[in-house]
Design a protein around this motif. Structure first.
Motif, PDB file in Angstrom:
ATOM      1  N   VAL A   1     -36.017 -12.649  54.859  1.00  0.00           N
ATOM      2  CA  VAL A   1     -34.724 -11.939  54.875  1.00  0.00           C
ATOM      3  C   VAL A   1     -34.932 -10.428  54.748  1.00  0.00           C
ATOM      4  CG1 VAL A   1     -32.580 -11.585  53.578  1.00  0.00           C
ATOM      5  CG2 VAL A   1     -33.321 -13.895  54.167  1.00  0.00           C
ATOM      6  N   TRP A   2     -35.847 -10.031  53.878  1.00  0.00           N
ATOM      7  CA  TRP A   2     -36.103  -8.599  53.718  1.00  0.00           C
ATOM      8  C   TRP A   2     -36.611  -7.989  55.030  1.00  0.00           C
ATOM      9  CZ3 TRP A   2     -40.368  -5.331  54.107  1.00  0.00           C
ATOM     10  CH2 TRP A   2     -40.168  -4.019  53.649  1.00  0.00           C
TER      11      TRP A   2
ATOM     12  N   VAL B   1     -33.834  -7.791  57.633  1.00  0.00           N
ATOM     13  CA  VAL B   1     -32.860  -6.724  57.367  1.00  0.00           C
ATOM     14  C   VAL B   1     -33.473  -5.352  57.654  1.00  0.00           C
ATOM     15  CG1 VAL B   1     -31.551  -5.568  55.534  1.00  0.00           C
ATOM     16  CG2 VAL B   1     -31.428  -8.047  55.776  1.00  0.00           C
TER      17      VAL B   1
ATOM     18  N   PRO C   1     -21.175   3.703  44.911  1.00  0.00           N
ATOM     19  CA  PRO C   1     -22.428   3.501  45.653  1.00  0.00           C
ATOM     20  C   PRO C   1     -22.192   3.155  47.125  1.00  0.00           C
ATOM     21  CG  PRO C   1     -22.542   2.399  43.543  1.00  0.00           C
ATOM     22  CD  PRO C   1     -21.146   2.922  43.666  1.00  0.00           C
ATOM     23  N   LEU C   2     -21.188   2.318  47.403  1.00  0.00           N
ATOM     24  CA  LEU C   2     -20.943   1.910  48.788  1.00  0.00           C
ATOM     25  C   LEU C   2     -20.296   3.034  49.598  1.00  0.00           C
ATOM     26  CD1 LEU C   2     -21.210  -0.485  50.745  1.00  0.00           C
ATOM     27  CD2 LEU C   2     -18.871  -1.111  50.158  1.00  0.00           C
TER      28      LEU C   2
ATOM     29  N   LEU D   1     -24.231   2.798  57.215  1.00  0.00           N
ATOM     30  CA  LEU D   1     -24.499   1.727  56.241  1.00  0.00           C
ATOM     31  C   LEU D   1     -25.877   1.104  56.459  1.00  0.00           C
ATOM     32  CD1 LEU D   1     -21.171  -0.231  55.750  1.00  0.00           C
ATOM     33  CD2 LEU D   1     -22.462   1.060  54.052  1.00  0.00           C
TER      34      LEU D   1
ATOM     35  N   PRO E   1     -29.380   3.100  54.327  1.00  0.00           N
ATOM     36  CA  PRO E   1     -29.987   2.754  53.041  1.00  0.00           C
ATOM     37  C   PRO E   1     -30.756   1.436  53.096  1.00  0.00           C
ATOM     38  CG  PRO E   1     -27.591   2.512  52.970  1.00  0.00           C
ATOM     39  CD  PRO E   1     -27.922   3.252  54.222  1.00  0.00           C
ATOM     40  N   LEU E   2     -30.227   0.466  53.857  1.00  0.00           N
ATOM     41  CA  LEU E   2     -30.892  -0.846  53.924  1.00  0.00           C
ATOM     42  C   LEU E   2     -32.241  -0.752  54.644  1.00  0.00           C
ATOM     43  CD1 LEU E   2     -27.788  -3.060  54.677  1.00  0.00           C
ATOM     44  CD2 LEU E   2     -29.225  -3.192  52.636  1.00  0.00           C
TER      45      LEU E   2
ATOM     46  N   TYR F   1     -31.557   3.289  47.669  1.00  0.00           N
ATOM     47  CA  TYR F   1     -30.249   3.207  47.017  1.00  0.00           C
ATOM     48  C   TYR F   1     -30.276   2.505  45.672  1.00  0.00           C
ATOM     49  CZ  TYR F   1     -30.342  -1.434  49.218  1.00  0.00           C
ATOM     50  OH  TYR F   1     -30.694  -2.699  49.617  1.00  0.00           O
ATOM     51  N   GLY F   2     -31.467   2.319  45.105  1.00  0.00           N
ATOM     52  CA  GLY F   2     -31.526   1.632  43.812  1.00  0.00           C
ATOM     53  C   GLY F   2     -32.620   2.165  42.904  1.00  0.00           C
TER      54      GLY F   2
ATOM     55  N   PRO G   1     -37.513   1.693  40.957  1.00  0.00           N
ATOM     56  CA  PRO G   1     -37.931   0.279  41.009  1.00  0.00           C
ATOM     57  C   PRO G   1     -37.667  -0.362  42.374  1.00  0.00           C
ATOM     58  CG  PRO G   1     -36.812   0.723  38.950  1.00  0.00           C
ATOM     59  CD  PRO G   1     -36.662   1.959  39.783  1.00  0.00           C
ATOM     60  N   LEU G   2     -36.534  -0.022  43.001  1.00  0.00           N
ATOM     61  CA  LEU G   2     -36.240  -0.596  44.321  1.00  0.00           C
ATOM     62  C   LEU G   2     -37.252  -0.085  45.353  1.00  0.00           C
ATOM     63  CD1 LEU G   2     -34.101  -2.522  45.579  1.00  0.00           C
ATOM     64  CD2 LEU G   2     -33.017  -0.489  46.525  1.00  0.00           C
TER      65      LEU G   2
ATOM     66  N   LEU H   1     -40.430  -2.049  44.946  1.00  0.00           N
ATOM     67  CA  LEU H   1     -40.295  -3.378  45.558  1.00  0.00           C
ATOM     68  C   LEU H   1     -40.363  -3.266  47.079  1.00  0.00           C
ATOM     69  CD1 LEU H   1     -37.538  -4.781  43.206  1.00  0.00           C
ATOM     70  CD2 LEU H   1     -39.794  -5.800  43.534  1.00  0.00           C
ATOM     71  N   TRP H   2     -39.706  -2.237  47.633  1.00  0.00           N
ATOM     72  CA  TRP H   2     -39.747  -1.982  49.075  1.00  0.00           C
ATOM     73  C   TRP H   2     -41.214  -1.804  49.517  1.00  0.00           C
ATOM     74  CZ3 TRP H   2     -34.738  -2.743  49.714  1.00  0.00           C
ATOM     75  CH2 TRP H   2     -34.151  -2.564  50.958  1.00  0.00           C
TER      76      TRP H   2
ATOM     77  N   LEU I   1     -26.189  -1.769  46.531  1.00  0.00           N
ATOM     78  CA  LEU I   1     -25.307  -1.023  47.434  1.00  0.00           C
ATOM     79  C   LEU I   1     -23.870  -1.050  46.918  1.00  0.00           C
ATOM     80  CD1 LEU I   1     -25.915   0.455  50.050  1.00  0.00           C
ATOM     81  CD2 LEU I   1     -25.426  -1.635  51.308  1.00  0.00           C
TER      82      LEU I   1
ATOM     83  N   ASP J   1     -27.926  -2.219  40.343  1.00  0.00           N
ATOM     84  CA  ASP J   1     -29.327  -1.846  40.567  1.00  0.00           C
ATOM     85  C   ASP J   1     -30.256  -2.849  39.900  1.00  0.00           C
ATOM     86  OD1 ASP J   1     -28.599   0.374  41.999  1.00  0.00           O
ATOM     87  OD2 ASP J   1     -28.840   1.792  40.349  1.00  0.00           O
TER      88      ASP J   1
END
Lengths: 381, 63
Positions: free
Chosen positions: A200-201, A204, A286-287, A319, A322-323, A328-329, A332-333, A336-337, B29, B36
């Motif tokens: 899924v990652w 996306v 955030p959105l 939109l 960020p994905l 956007y996190g 830590p995000l 993980l990325w 998001l 987060d």
């Protein structure tokens, strides 16, 4: 699944993967440092943290900041004033060789409180620029970008066909078990299982990457239709001497009090009309922070002339960003990325290994395709 | 019964990982703070599972 259908899916997976793998390796390898570009820029001194000053003091005059940028670069034109809502203590000024040039020629960072120049980004220089160009267009311009978009679509097809082949190639013990009888089985199971776990990652990030490759056509479509309409009916040709960017920013903020300025295009730039500033306001959740509302300000009068929401296709592009970037996190995000990016590289390499081994492997049983068209070891169910 | 057991063994974990990944991608998001944290926890799952599989594949042993 019967043998013939399995063979068709196998062929789809093989060919879509073979064509895109070398480009995907390039994208996942160059993408890794790009995830951390802000941290790397900071470490290299390309980006600065504003010094601590008395916060209660008055804000610096935006007009003075723009005037300073013009004085430092008299042969360049100010294209954009840029804000980062998480860094209200900074103003960024982007200049180009002309006001509507596609590329920036200078990118200056100012202290929003003292008005002092803090930093000049080394535009178009350094290793990070090379990495970015390789990732975005391989130094081949728009066609390079669109080509990478096509490779991204092949990646999506490869992922879908790979997911179809997952179960037939899985061992009897189910998900999670790596068969260790032969080296090939180990690689096959690692490829199959990590591919499914990260599916899924990668889907996306791959799909939003494809959307991003379309950003130039998406923006041109909007510029030639809705933006053209928005600026056509407006009066004023922007020739008045006293154009004040500060007034324009203030007017935009007054018109959209619940939003924050993201960037403001200067008259003559492709993101506005000849006689207007266009302030792009972002939301504060955030959105909604990912979405933009353009506010058009008459450069002669400093008054808001029009406000219009962006069409769905520009919002979809905004939109998708960020994905794709994973920004956007927090850190830590990003980490993980980075880990998922490395795992995806592992899936690409193990897939390539399995194909090479099948065709040039030492074992004739494998080289001759022991599982081609027949039931693969351990499956199908 | 045997069929459904086999299905769970093959598809149970991939489906959980797919849903948790999707949740992780969206949470940050939609909200700061808790959103987060939820994203970090959710995306850590497919990452950890993948790392365990990689370790199992590269560990020395019968090959």
């Amino acid at each position: 699944m019967n043998g013939r259908r399995l063979k068709v899916w196998y062929r789809v997976h093989k060919w879509t993967s073979l064509i895109c793998t070398v480009f995907m390796l390039l994208l996942f390898v160059t993408g890794l440092p790009l995830i951390f570009h802000e941290e790397i820029d900071r470490a290299l001194g390309y980006r600065v943290t504003a010094p601590a000053v008395e916060e209660s003091g008055p804000r610096a005059d935006v007009d003075a900041i723009v005037a300073d940028a013009r004085e430092r670069h008299p042969d360049e034109a100010v294209q954009f004033l840029v804000r980062e809502p998480e860094h209200p203590e900074l103003w960024f000024v982007r200049l180009g060789e002309s006001v509507d040039a596609a590329e920036a020629s200078s990118f200056l960072t100012y202290d929003a409180r003292t008005g002092e120049l803090l930093n000049a980004y080394p535009v178009g220089q350094g290793v990070m620029n090379v990495i970015l160009r390789l990732h975005v267009d391989m130094f081949a311009g728009l066609w390079g970008t669109l080509f990478l978009g096509a490779m991204g679509l092949l990646l999506v097809a490869s992922l879908v066909s790979g997911a179809v082949l997952y179960a037939p190639y899985l061992g009897r013990a189910g998900f999670g078990h790596v068969r260790r009888q032969t080296r090939r089985l180990r690689w096959l199971d690692a490829h199959n299982l990590v591919g499914m776990a990260t599916l899924v990652w990668v889907l996306v990030v791959g799909f939003t990457g494809v959307v991003n490759t379309l950003s130039v056509p998406i923006f041109s479509q909007w510029q030639s239709t809705q933006l053209a309409e928005m600026t056509a009916g407006a009066t004023g040709d922007g020739t008045a001497a006293d154009r004040s960017p500060a007034e324009a920013v203030a007017a935009a903020r007054e018109a959209q009090p619940d939003k924050a300025l993201s960037f403001m295009a200067f008259p003559g730039n492709g993101f506005t009309g000849a006689g207007h500033f266009m302030a792009y306001m972002q939301g504060t959740t955030p959105l909604t922070a990912q979405l933009l509302t353009p506010v058009m300000i008459d450069a002669d009068t400093g008054q808001v002339a029009a406000t219009r929401e962006l069409p769905w296709y520009v919002s979809a592009l905004l939109l998708s960003q960020p994905l794709h970037f994973g920004d956007y996190g927090g850190l830590p995000l990003k980490i993980l990325w980075g880990l998922l990016d490395l795992l995806a590289i592992g899936v690409l390499i193990s897939g390539l290994y399995l194909w090479l081994r099948r065709h040039w492997g030492r074992s004739p049983a494998i080289a001759n395709g022991a599982d081609e068209g027949r039931a693969p070891p351990g499956g199908p169910a | 019964m045997i069929g459904s057991k086999r299905f769970a063994r093959v598809w149970g974990m991939p489906l959980v990982l797919a849903l948790v990944s999707a949740l992780g991608l969206v949470a940050a998001l939609l909200a700061d703070g808790l959103g987060d944290a939820l994203s970090w926890a959710a995306l850590a799952l497919p990452t950890a599972v993948s790392l365990v599989i990689t370790i199992r594949a590269v560990l020395p042993g019968r090959a």
